[in-house]
Design a protein around this motif. Structure first.
Motif, mmCIF file in Angstrom:
data_model
loop_
_atom_site.group_PDB
_atom_site.id
_atom_site.type_symbol
_atom_site.label_atom_id
_atom_site.label_comp_id
_atom_site.label_asym_id
_atom_site.label_seq_id
_atom_site.Cartn_x
_atom_site.Cartn_y
_atom_site.Cartn_z
ATOM 1 N N SER A 1 0.841 -1.187 0.000
ATOM 2 C CA SER A 1 0.000 0.000 0.000
ATOM 3 C C SER A 1 0.877 1.238 0.000
ATOM 4 O O SER A 1 2.078 1.171 0.101
ATOM 5 C CB SER A 1 -0.907 -0.001 1.244
ATOM 6 O OG SER A 1 -0.148 0.337 2.384
ATOM 7 N N ARG B 1 -4.637 -6.163 -6.938
ATOM 8 C CA ARG B 1 -5.377 -5.380 -5.951
ATOM 9 C C ARG B 1 -6.807 -5.120 -6.409
ATOM 10 O O ARG B 1 -7.745 -5.149 -5.607
ATOM 11 C CB ARG B 1 -4.657 -4.063 -5.687
ATOM 12 C CG ARG B 1 -3.358 -4.236 -4.905
ATOM 13 C CD ARG B 1 -2.563 -2.960 -4.887
ATOM 14 N NE ARG B 1 -1.218 -3.177 -4.390
ATOM 15 C CZ ARG B 1 -0.174 -2.434 -4.697
ATOM 16 N NH1 ARG B 1 -0.324 -1.393 -5.498
ATOM 17 N NH2 ARG B 1 1.013 -2.701 -4.201
ATOM 18 N N ARG B 2 -6.985 -4.873 -7.705
ATOM 19 C CA ARG B 2 -8.343 -4.670 -8.224
ATOM 20 C C ARG B 2 -9.188 -5.926 -8.019
ATOM 21 O O ARG B 2 -10.353 -5.851 -7.595
ATOM 22 C CB ARG B 2 -8.299 -4.309 -9.713
ATOM 23 C CG ARG B 2 -7.738 -2.925 -10.005
ATOM 24 C CD ARG B 2 -8.055 -2.513 -11.428
ATOM 25 N NE ARG B 2 -7.350 -1.305 -11.804
ATOM 26 C CZ ARG B 2 -6.224 -1.277 -12.497
ATOM 27 N NH1 ARG B 2 -5.662 -2.423 -12.894
ATOM 28 N NH2 ARG B 2 -5.640 -0.131 -12.801
ATOM 29 N N GLU C 1 -8.734 -8.268 -5.802
ATOM 30 C CA GLU C 1 -8.990 -8.455 -4.375
ATOM 31 C C GLU C 1 -10.096 -7.531 -3.887
ATOM 32 O O GLU C 1 -10.938 -7.929 -3.074
ATOM 33 C CB GLU C 1 -7.708 -8.220 -3.571
ATOM 34 C CG GLU C 1 -6.667 -9.322 -3.768
ATOM 35 C CD GLU C 1 -5.357 -9.003 -3.070
ATOM 36 O OE1 GLU C 1 -5.204 -7.844 -2.600
ATOM 37 O OE2 GLU C 1 -4.491 -9.888 -3.015
ATOM 38 N N ARG C 2 -10.105 -6.278 -4.389
ATOM 39 C CA ARG C 2 -11.173 -5.351 -4.002
ATOM 40 C C ARG C 2 -12.519 -5.843 -4.507
ATOM 41 O O ARG C 2 -13.525 -5.763 -3.796
ATOM 42 C CB ARG C 2 -10.874 -3.948 -4.551
ATOM 43 C CG ARG C 2 -9.855 -3.177 -3.741
ATOM 44 C CD ARG C 2 -9.929 -1.693 -4.061
ATOM 45 N NE ARG C 2 -9.606 -1.423 -5.456
ATOM 46 C CZ ARG C 2 -8.388 -1.167 -5.905
ATOM 47 N NH1 ARG C 2 -7.367 -1.155 -5.067
ATOM 48 N NH2 ARG C 2 -8.181 -0.912 -7.180
ATOM 49 N N ARG D 1 -13.669 -8.637 -2.303
ATOM 50 C CA ARG D 1 -14.139 -8.180 -0.996
ATOM 51 C C ARG D 1 -15.514 -7.505 -1.092
ATOM 52 O O ARG D 1 -16.347 -7.643 -0.202
ATOM 53 C CB ARG D 1 -13.138 -7.185 -0.385
ATOM 54 C CG ARG D 1 -11.882 -7.851 0.144
ATOM 55 C CD ARG D 1 -11.149 -6.879 1.068
ATOM 56 N NE ARG D 1 -10.796 -5.645 0.374
ATOM 57 C CZ ARG D 1 -9.624 -5.426 -0.214
ATOM 58 N NH1 ARG D 1 -8.708 -6.384 -0.223
ATOM 59 N NH2 ARG D 1 -9.363 -4.289 -0.818
ATOM 60 N N ASP D 2 -15.724 -6.756 -2.191
ATOM 61 C CA ASP D 2 -16.972 -6.012 -2.343
ATOM 62 C C ASP D 2 -18.126 -6.859 -2.860
ATOM 63 O O ASP D 2 -19.284 -6.463 -2.811
ATOM 64 C CB ASP D 2 -16.762 -4.827 -3.291
ATOM 65 C CG ASP D 2 -15.774 -3.821 -2.732
ATOM 66 O OD1 ASP D 2 -15.562 -3.834 -1.498
ATOM 67 O OD2 ASP D 2 -15.200 -3.061 -3.531
#
Length: 335
Positions: A10, A323-324, A326-327, A330-331
Protein backbone atom coordinates in the motif's frame (compact mmCIF):
# COMPACT_ATOMS: atom_id res chain seq x y z
CA UNK A 1 6.05 2.12 20.78
CA UNK A 2 3.12 -0.27 20.75
CA UNK A 3 3.13 -1.01 17.04
CA UNK A 4 5.59 -0.01 14.35
CA UNK A 5 3.42 -0.66 11.35
CA UNK A 6 4.19 -1.34 7.73
CA UNK A 7 1.33 -1.97 5.39
CA UNK A 8 2.83 -3.99 2.60
CA UNK A 9 1.60 -3.31 -0.87
CA UNK A 10 0.00 0.00 0.00
CA UNK A 11 0.98 3.62 -0.09
CA UNK A 12 1.21 3.64 3.70
CA UNK A 13 4.78 2.56 4.38
CA UNK A 14 6.22 4.85 7.05
CA UNK A 15 9.96 4.43 7.46
CA UNK A 16 10.07 5.44 11.07
CA UNK A 17 7.06 3.81 12.68
CA UNK A 18 3.65 5.11 13.57
CA UNK A 19 0.26 3.47 13.76
CA UNK A 20 -1.91 2.67 10.78
CA UNK A 21 -5.57 2.23 11.57
CA UNK A 22 -7.19 -0.99 10.45
CA UNK A 23 -10.84 -1.87 10.13
CA UNK A 24 -13.10 -1.67 13.18
CA UNK A 25 -14.51 -5.23 12.77
CA UNK A 26 -11.91 -6.73 15.10
CA UNK A 27 -12.73 -9.65 17.38
CA UNK A 28 -10.86 -11.44 20.10
CA UNK A 29 -9.01 -14.55 18.97
CA UNK A 30 -9.52 -17.54 21.24
CA UNK A 31 -6.43 -19.57 22.23
CA UNK A 32 -7.89 -22.71 20.67
CA UNK A 33 -7.89 -20.93 17.29
CA UNK A 34 -4.10 -20.61 17.45
CA UNK A 35 -1.50 -23.27 16.74
CA UNK A 36 1.85 -22.79 18.45
CA UNK A 37 4.33 -24.07 15.85
CA UNK A 38 7.86 -24.85 17.04
CA UNK A 39 10.46 -26.12 14.52
CA UNK A 40 13.23 -27.91 16.44
CA UNK A 41 16.62 -29.50 16.01
CA UNK A 42 18.35 -30.77 19.14
CA UNK A 43 16.48 -28.53 21.59
CA UNK A 44 16.12 -31.05 24.44
CA UNK A 45 17.52 -28.57 26.96
CA UNK A 46 14.76 -25.99 26.39
CA UNK A 47 11.76 -27.43 24.55
CA UNK A 48 9.95 -28.60 27.70
CA UNK A 49 10.05 -25.16 29.33
CA UNK A 50 8.93 -23.50 26.08
CA UNK A 51 5.88 -25.76 25.80
CA UNK A 52 4.96 -25.30 29.47
CA UNK A 53 5.30 -21.55 29.04
CA UNK A 54 2.55 -21.53 26.40
CA UNK A 55 0.33 -23.77 28.51
CA UNK A 56 0.65 -21.20 31.29
CA UNK A 57 -0.53 -18.53 28.83
CA UNK A 58 -3.58 -20.63 27.87
CA UNK A 59 -2.32 -21.95 24.51
CA UNK A 60 -2.63 -25.73 24.48
CA UNK A 61 -2.49 -26.47 20.73
CA UNK A 62 1.28 -26.94 20.40
CA UNK A 63 2.87 -28.61 17.38
CA UNK A 64 6.57 -29.46 17.34
CA UNK A 65 8.03 -30.33 13.96
CA UNK A 66 11.41 -31.88 14.49
CA UNK A 67 14.30 -32.12 12.04
CA UNK A 68 15.33 -35.62 13.21
CA UNK A 69 17.06 -34.50 16.40
CA UNK A 70 19.78 -36.74 17.78
CA UNK A 71 18.89 -35.87 21.39
CA UNK A 72 15.62 -36.36 23.30
CA UNK A 73 13.77 -33.36 21.84
CA UNK A 74 10.88 -35.40 20.47
CA UNK A 75 10.42 -37.50 23.60
CA UNK A 76 10.43 -34.45 25.87
CA UNK A 77 7.95 -32.62 23.63
CA UNK A 78 5.57 -35.60 23.69
CA UNK A 79 5.90 -35.94 27.46
CA UNK A 80 4.79 -32.32 27.75
CA UNK A 81 1.70 -32.95 25.62
CA UNK A 82 2.75 -31.44 22.31
CA UNK A 83 1.91 -33.01 18.97
CA UNK A 84 5.20 -34.05 17.39
CA UNK A 85 5.85 -34.37 13.67
CA UNK A 86 9.14 -35.63 12.26
CA UNK A 87 9.77 -33.69 9.08
CA UNK A 88 10.33 -35.66 5.91
CA UNK A 89 13.10 -33.37 4.64
CA UNK A 90 15.66 -31.11 6.26
CA UNK A 91 15.94 -27.43 7.12
CA UNK A 92 13.66 -25.00 8.95
CA UNK A 93 11.98 -23.72 5.79
CA UNK A 94 10.95 -27.19 4.68
CA UNK A 95 9.77 -27.94 8.22
CA UNK A 96 7.48 -24.91 8.34
CA UNK A 97 5.93 -25.63 4.93
CA UNK A 98 5.33 -29.26 5.86
CA UNK A 99 3.86 -28.43 9.26
CA UNK A 100 1.29 -26.07 7.75
CA UNK A 101 -0.25 -29.05 5.93
CA UNK A 102 -1.29 -30.51 9.30
CA UNK A 103 -2.66 -27.34 10.89
CA UNK A 104 -6.44 -26.97 10.88
CA UNK A 105 -6.88 -23.76 12.88
CA UNK A 106 -6.84 -20.30 11.20
CA UNK A 107 -3.89 -18.76 13.09
CA UNK A 108 -0.28 -19.78 13.70
CA UNK A 109 2.26 -18.47 16.21
CA UNK A 110 5.70 -19.68 15.19
CA UNK A 111 8.90 -19.50 17.21
CA UNK A 112 12.19 -21.30 17.79
CA UNK A 113 12.43 -23.86 20.55
CA UNK A 114 15.69 -22.56 22.03
CA UNK A 115 14.13 -20.63 24.90
CA UNK A 116 15.11 -17.17 23.62
CA UNK A 117 11.51 -16.08 22.93
CA UNK A 118 9.06 -15.42 25.75
CA UNK A 119 5.66 -17.20 25.68
CA UNK A 120 4.32 -14.25 27.68
CA UNK A 121 4.51 -12.22 24.45
CA UNK A 122 2.02 -14.54 22.74
CA UNK A 123 -1.04 -12.33 23.28
CA UNK A 124 0.88 -9.28 22.02
CA UNK A 125 1.84 -11.20 18.87
CA UNK A 126 -1.67 -12.53 18.23
CA UNK A 127 -3.62 -9.32 18.94
CA UNK A 128 -2.87 -7.54 15.61
CA UNK A 129 -4.36 -10.51 13.72
CA UNK A 130 -7.69 -9.71 15.37
CA UNK A 131 -7.50 -6.22 13.84
CA UNK A 132 -7.08 -7.42 10.28
CA UNK A 133 -3.33 -7.84 9.96
CA UNK A 134 -2.17 -11.03 8.32
CA UNK A 135 1.46 -11.29 9.43
CA UNK A 136 3.14 -10.13 12.63
CA UNK A 137 6.89 -9.90 13.25
CA UNK A 138 8.32 -9.73 16.76
CA UNK A 139 11.04 -7.08 17.04
CA UNK A 140 13.81 -8.54 19.22
CA UNK A 141 15.71 -5.26 19.42
CA UNK A 142 12.89 -3.63 21.41
CA UNK A 143 13.77 -5.49 24.62
CA UNK A 144 16.91 -7.59 24.25
CA UNK A 145 19.10 -8.95 27.02
CA UNK A 146 22.62 -7.54 26.94
CA UNK A 147 24.14 -10.98 26.28
CA UNK A 148 21.39 -12.27 24.00
CA UNK A 149 23.24 -11.45 20.78
CA UNK A 150 26.95 -11.16 20.10
CA UNK A 151 28.24 -7.87 18.69
CA UNK A 152 28.96 -9.46 15.31
CA UNK A 153 25.47 -10.93 15.14
CA UNK A 154 23.89 -7.61 16.08
CA UNK A 155 25.89 -5.75 13.45
CA UNK A 156 25.00 -8.34 10.83
CA UNK A 157 21.30 -8.17 11.70
CA UNK A 158 21.25 -4.39 11.29
CA UNK A 159 23.10 -4.58 7.97
CA UNK A 160 20.61 -7.17 6.70
CA UNK A 161 17.61 -5.12 7.86
CA UNK A 162 18.92 -2.01 6.12
CA UNK A 163 19.66 -3.99 2.97
CA UNK A 164 16.12 -5.37 3.04
CA UNK A 165 14.65 -1.89 3.36
CA UNK A 166 16.79 -0.56 0.52
CA UNK A 167 16.17 -3.46 -1.87
CA UNK A 168 12.56 -4.34 -1.08
CA UNK A 169 11.20 -0.99 0.08
CA UNK A 170 9.70 -1.85 3.48
CA UNK A 171 10.83 -1.33 7.07
CA UNK A 172 10.15 -4.49 9.09
CA UNK A 173 12.85 -3.63 11.66
CA UNK A 174 13.83 -7.26 12.39
CA UNK A 175 13.27 -9.51 9.38
CA UNK A 176 15.34 -12.33 10.89
CA UNK A 177 13.13 -12.64 13.95
CA UNK A 178 11.90 -16.17 14.48
CA UNK A 179 8.82 -15.04 16.43
CA UNK A 180 6.01 -14.76 13.86
CA UNK A 181 2.23 -14.80 13.96
CA UNK A 182 0.22 -15.16 10.78
CA UNK A 183 -3.00 -16.38 9.28
CA UNK A 184 -2.94 -19.72 7.51
CA UNK A 185 -4.76 -18.10 4.59
CA UNK A 186 -2.00 -15.52 4.07
CA UNK A 187 0.70 -18.19 4.35
CA UNK A 188 -0.93 -20.22 1.59
CA UNK A 189 -0.76 -17.19 -0.73
CA UNK A 190 3.02 -17.01 -0.42
CA UNK A 191 5.45 -18.70 -2.79
CA UNK A 192 8.05 -20.13 -0.44
CA UNK A 193 10.98 -22.18 -1.71
CA UNK A 194 13.58 -21.85 1.05
CA UNK A 195 14.47 -25.07 2.83
CA UNK A 196 16.89 -23.66 5.40
CA UNK A 197 17.12 -20.84 7.91
CA UNK A 198 16.54 -18.18 5.23
CA UNK A 199 12.81 -18.87 5.63
CA UNK A 200 12.39 -15.68 7.74
CA UNK A 201 14.02 -13.62 4.98
CA UNK A 202 11.81 -15.19 2.34
CA UNK A 203 8.69 -14.64 4.46
CA UNK A 204 9.50 -10.92 4.73
CA UNK A 205 10.11 -10.57 1.00
CA UNK A 206 6.96 -12.50 0.11
CA UNK A 207 4.87 -10.32 2.43
CA UNK A 208 6.02 -7.26 0.49
CA UNK A 209 5.61 -8.98 -2.85
CA UNK A 210 2.05 -10.21 -2.22
CA UNK A 211 0.81 -7.19 -0.29
CA UNK A 212 0.32 -9.07 2.97
CA UNK A 213 -0.81 -6.68 5.72
CA UNK A 214 2.19 -6.81 8.07
CA UNK A 215 2.96 -5.19 11.40
CA UNK A 216 5.90 -5.24 13.80
CA UNK A 217 5.45 -5.48 17.57
CA UNK A 218 8.06 -5.22 20.34
CA UNK A 219 9.00 -8.44 22.14
CA UNK A 220 11.58 -9.53 24.68
CA UNK A 221 14.57 -11.58 23.59
CA UNK A 222 16.65 -13.56 26.06
CA UNK A 223 20.09 -15.10 25.93
CA UNK A 224 20.23 -18.68 24.77
CA UNK A 225 20.68 -21.05 27.75
CA UNK A 226 24.25 -22.26 28.16
CA UNK A 227 23.27 -25.90 27.71
CA UNK A 228 21.59 -25.12 24.36
CA UNK A 229 23.85 -24.92 21.32
CA UNK A 230 23.17 -22.69 18.32
CA UNK A 231 22.99 -24.07 14.79
CA UNK A 232 23.90 -20.75 13.12
CA UNK A 233 27.29 -19.48 11.86
CA UNK A 234 27.30 -15.65 11.76
CA UNK A 235 29.62 -14.95 8.80
CA UNK A 236 28.62 -17.83 6.54
CA UNK A 237 24.91 -17.61 7.29
CA UNK A 238 24.90 -13.81 7.08
CA UNK A 239 26.40 -13.98 3.60
CA UNK A 240 23.80 -16.56 2.59
CA UNK A 241 20.99 -14.29 3.81
CA UNK A 242 22.32 -11.26 1.93
CA UNK A 243 22.62 -13.38 -1.22
CA UNK A 244 19.03 -14.55 -0.72
CA UNK A 245 17.85 -10.93 -0.34
CA UNK A 246 19.51 -10.03 -3.62
CA UNK A 247 18.26 -13.13 -5.42
CA UNK A 248 14.66 -12.62 -4.26
CA UNK A 249 14.72 -9.11 -5.72
CA UNK A 250 14.53 -10.77 -9.14
CA UNK A 251 10.74 -11.05 -8.88
CA UNK A 252 9.96 -8.44 -6.19
CA UNK A 253 12.16 -5.56 -7.40
CA UNK A 254 13.43 -6.47 -10.88
CA UNK A 255 14.56 -2.91 -11.61
CA UNK A 256 17.07 -3.14 -8.76
CA UNK A 257 18.14 -6.70 -9.61
CA UNK A 258 18.64 -6.36 -13.35
CA UNK A 259 19.55 -2.68 -13.06
CA UNK A 260 22.43 -3.42 -10.69
CA UNK A 261 23.71 -6.12 -13.05
CA UNK A 262 23.33 -3.75 -15.98
CA UNK A 263 25.15 -0.90 -14.26
CA UNK A 264 27.93 -3.31 -13.29
CA UNK A 265 28.30 -4.36 -16.92
CA UNK A 266 28.31 -0.77 -18.20
CA UNK A 267 30.83 0.41 -15.61
CA UNK A 268 33.09 -2.61 -16.17
CA UNK A 269 32.95 -2.17 -19.93
CA UNK A 270 33.63 1.54 -19.57
CA UNK A 271 36.70 0.96 -17.40
CA UNK A 272 38.07 -1.58 -19.87
CA UNK A 273 37.43 0.84 -22.73
CA UNK A 274 39.33 3.58 -20.87
CA UNK A 275 42.27 1.21 -20.44
CA UNK A 276 42.28 0.37 -24.16
CA UNK A 277 42.11 4.05 -25.07
CA UNK A 278 44.94 4.90 -22.66
CA UNK A 279 47.15 2.18 -24.13
CA UNK A 280 46.49 3.50 -27.64
CA UNK A 281 47.19 7.13 -26.75
CA UNK A 282 50.31 6.45 -24.70
CA UNK A 283 51.95 3.54 -26.52
CA UNK A 284 50.01 3.19 -29.77
CA UNK A 285 49.18 -0.35 -28.78
CA UNK A 286 45.86 -1.73 -29.92
CA UNK A 287 43.95 -4.36 -27.95
CA UNK A 288 41.26 -5.51 -30.35
CA UNK A 289 40.12 -8.48 -28.28
CA UNK A 290 39.90 -6.46 -25.07
CA UNK A 291 38.04 -3.72 -26.94
CA UNK A 292 35.49 -6.29 -28.14
CA UNK A 293 35.05 -7.52 -24.57
CA UNK A 294 34.49 -3.93 -23.45
CA UNK A 295 31.86 -3.33 -26.11
CA UNK A 296 30.10 -6.60 -25.30
CA UNK A 297 29.99 -5.73 -21.59
CA UNK A 298 28.51 -2.29 -22.28
CA UNK A 299 25.90 -3.65 -24.69
CA UNK A 300 24.93 -6.42 -22.26
CA UNK A 301 24.69 -3.90 -19.43
CA UNK A 302 22.39 -1.63 -21.43
CA UNK A 303 20.19 -4.60 -22.36
CA UNK A 304 19.94 -5.74 -18.74
CA UNK A 305 19.05 -2.22 -17.64
CA UNK A 306 16.29 -2.01 -20.26
CA UNK A 307 15.05 -5.46 -19.26
CA UNK A 308 14.90 -4.32 -15.64
CA UNK A 309 12.78 -1.31 -16.54
CA UNK A 310 10.36 -3.45 -18.58
CA UNK A 311 10.17 -6.10 -15.86
CA UNK A 312 9.44 -3.46 -13.24
CA UNK A 313 6.57 -2.14 -15.35
CA UNK A 314 5.12 -5.65 -15.67
CA UNK A 315 5.42 -6.29 -11.93
CA UNK A 316 3.71 -2.97 -11.16
CA UNK A 317 0.85 -3.72 -13.55
CA UNK A 318 0.47 -7.21 -12.07
CA UNK A 319 0.23 -5.82 -8.53
CA UNK A 320 -2.35 -3.23 -9.54
CA UNK A 321 -4.43 -5.90 -11.29
CA UNK A 322 -4.21 -8.18 -8.25
CA UNK A 323 -5.38 -5.38 -5.95
CA UNK A 324 -8.34 -4.67 -8.22
CA UNK A 325 -9.34 -8.33 -8.17
CA UNK A 326 -8.99 -8.46 -4.37
CA UNK A 327 -11.17 -5.35 -4.00
CA UNK A 328 -13.80 -6.88 -6.29
CA UNK A 329 -13.71 -10.10 -4.28
CA UNK A 330 -14.14 -8.18 -1.00
CA UNK A 331 -16.97 -6.01 -2.34
CA UNK A 332 -18.84 -8.90 -3.97
CA UNK A 333 -21.97 -9.66 -1.91
CA UNK A 334 -22.22 -13.13 -0.41
CA UNK A 335 -24.91 -15.34 -1.88
Amino acid sequence: MEDDVVRSGSALQPDGGGIVAMTDDSREIAPDEVCILIPTLNEAATIGDVIEGFYDEGYTNVVVIDGDSSDETREIARDHGAEVIVQSGSGKGQAVREALEYITVPYVLMLDGDGTYDPADADRMIEPLSRGYEHVIGNRFADMDDDAMRALNGFGNRVINRAFGFVHGANYEDILSGYRAFTVDSFERLSLDSDGFTIETELAVECVKHGIETTVVPISYSARPEESETNLHPVKDGGTILLALYSLAKTNNPLFYFGSLGVTGIVSGGLIAMYVLWEWIQYQQSHEVIALVSAAAIILGVQLLMFGVLSDMLVTLHREQRRRLERIARDEPEE
